[in-house]
Design a protein around this motif. Structure first.
Motif, PDB file in Angstrom:
ATOM      1  N   ASN A 169      60.174  31.989  65.492  1.00 42.95           N
ATOM      2  CA  ASN A 169      59.863  32.410  66.867  1.00 42.95           C
ATOM      3  C   ASN A 169      59.034  33.689  66.950  1.00 42.95           C
ATOM      4  OD1 ASN A 169      61.839  34.278  66.236  1.00 42.95           O
ATOM      5  ND2 ASN A 169      63.368  33.434  67.639  1.00 42.95           N
ATOM      6  N   ASP A 170      58.777  34.328  65.810  1.00 36.68           N
ATOM      7  CA  ASP A 170      57.903  35.506  65.805  1.00 36.68           C
ATOM      8  C   ASP A 170      56.528  35.186  65.238  1.00 36.68           C
ATOM      9  OD1 ASP A 170      58.613  35.107  63.176  1.00 36.68           O
ATOM     10  OD2 ASP A 170      59.224  37.175  62.790  1.00 36.68           O
TER      11      ASP A 170
ATOM     12  N   THR B 151      61.474  34.223  76.904  1.00 35.52           N
ATOM     13  CA  THR B 151      62.254  35.451  77.032  1.00 35.52           C
ATOM     14  C   THR B 151      63.532  35.193  77.802  1.00 35.52           C
ATOM     15  OG1 THR B 151      60.233  36.765  77.046  1.00 35.52           O
ATOM     16  CG2 THR B 151      62.239  37.830  77.835  1.00 35.52           C
TER      17      THR B 151
ATOM     18  N   LYS C  75      66.247  32.379  65.139  1.00 31.72           N
ATOM     19  CA  LYS C  75      64.963  32.850  64.620  1.00 31.72           C
ATOM     20  C   LYS C  75      63.862  31.797  64.770  1.00 31.72           C
ATOM     21  CE  LYS C  75      66.995  36.602  63.286  1.00 31.72           C
ATOM     22  NZ  LYS C  75      66.844  37.826  64.116  1.00 31.72           N
TER      23      LYS C  75
ATOM     24  N   GLU D 262      52.715  34.479  64.888  1.00 32.44           N
ATOM     25  CA  GLU D 262      51.533  34.864  65.653  1.00 32.44           C
ATOM     26  C   GLU D 262      50.868  33.613  66.229  1.00 32.44           C
ATOM     27  OE1 GLU D 262      50.555  37.851  66.380  1.00 32.44           O
ATOM     28  OE2 GLU D 262      52.082  38.868  65.174  1.00 32.44           O
TER      29      GLU D 262
END
Length: 302
Positions: free
Chosen positions: A272-273, A300, A212, A275
């Motif tokens: 990692n998410d 990715t 994460k 903004e």
């Protein structure tokens, strides 16, 4: 004016040699050592049994073995852990006496000075090695008198940080699995080579989607680096907070930093998410506000 500039670094070159060098490193590092061919270099990680990183290396073939280049903090942990089981193999592990210098500038001029052609990613010297990191950026492992006296390391470190190349400070060692510092995005993890120390955790992060966190490039207006906080005389990580509405919550940790021309650049492990327009600040120095810079590569996974 010289066509290239030499910078001091705190990097150390570890030389691993002996008839079992390849097989020994194959069982210790995240990289497939069979892919480390002459005139090339690759990223690799060295993990604990729990899959946490002791070090991130640039690894290259050298003489009768391999050179592993990393920061001094990482080298201390890496040498300790590499030597722990080396007694069971025909392998020698030593810290080289040559200096590791950073160079920014013209390839042709540097090659002419060293008397070599720098067209390959890794180039051997009579007693050393040159790694080409980018078109104008190099690491040179050589005797102290091979290059001109070195400048302060800040400009070279800033270039490395902007390229999002991982280097662990003391507080970051044994804290992160390789994917959290983007080692997979740099080709530093083989998921087909078989077993190595920490492999089970690293594979679980990929195949079960459990990771994460990721490493990001940050920048802020500042004339000096952030001094790490101390607790009872012990250096603590530089924690970051992210803005959520009118509040500030824990964001992540700064693992490398350098200052150049009034800008502070850093590498930070964050969700990692997150903004990319998120605002961040140092928890112990809230006046220093960071913004997130674009990564020069994709996170990715295929």
């Amino acid at each position: 004016m010289s066509a290239f500039t030499v910078y001091a670094t705190d990097y150390v070159a570890i030389y691993v040699s002996g008839v079992d060098a390849k097989s020994y490193l194959q069982g210790q590092l995240t990289q497939d050592i069979n892919l480390v061919e002459p005139n090339t270099w690759l990223w690799a990680g060295q993990c604990s049994a729990k899959g946490k990183l002791w070090a991130c290396f640039r690894i290259a073939a050298y003489q009768q073995g391999y050179l592993l280049i990393c920061s001094a903090d990482e080298a201390e942990a890496a040498l300790r852990e590499l030597k722990k089981y080396a007694v069971f193999s025909q392998v020698e592990i030593t810290s080289m006496t040559q200096q590791v210098s950073g160079v920014l500038g013209d390839k042709q001029a540097l090659g002419a000075h060293l008397g070599v052609n720098l067209d390959n990613p890794a180039t051997s010297l009579p007693e050393g090695l040159v790694l080409t990191l980018a078109d104008d950026r190099y690491l040179v492992v050589a005797d102290a008198d091979t290059l001109a006296p070195a400048h302060s390391s800040e400009a070279f470190l800033c270039a490395q940080i902007k390229a999002a190349e991982p280097s662990l400070c003391a507080a970051a060692i044994d804290e992160y699995v390789p994917q959290m510092v983007n080692l997979h995005a740099l080709g530093g993890i083989s998921f087909s080579k078989g077993c190595y120390t920490g492999q089970e955790t690293v594979a679980r992060m990929k195949y079960l989607g459990k990771n994460k966190r990721a490493m990001f490039v940050l920048s802020a207006q500042a004339d000096s680096k952030l001094a790490p906080p101390l607790t009872e005389g012990q250096v603590q990580p530089v924690d970051l907070e992210r803005q959520v509405g009118d509040n500030w919550r824990r964001g992540g940790t700064l693992i490398a930093q350098a200052v150049d021309q009034g800008r502070l650049y850093g590498l930070a492990v964050l969700p990692n998410d997150l903004e990319l327009d998120s605002q961040l600040r140092a928890k112990h120095a809230p006046e220093v506000m960071f913004s997130i810079e674009p990564l020069p590569y994709s996170l990715t996974e295929e």
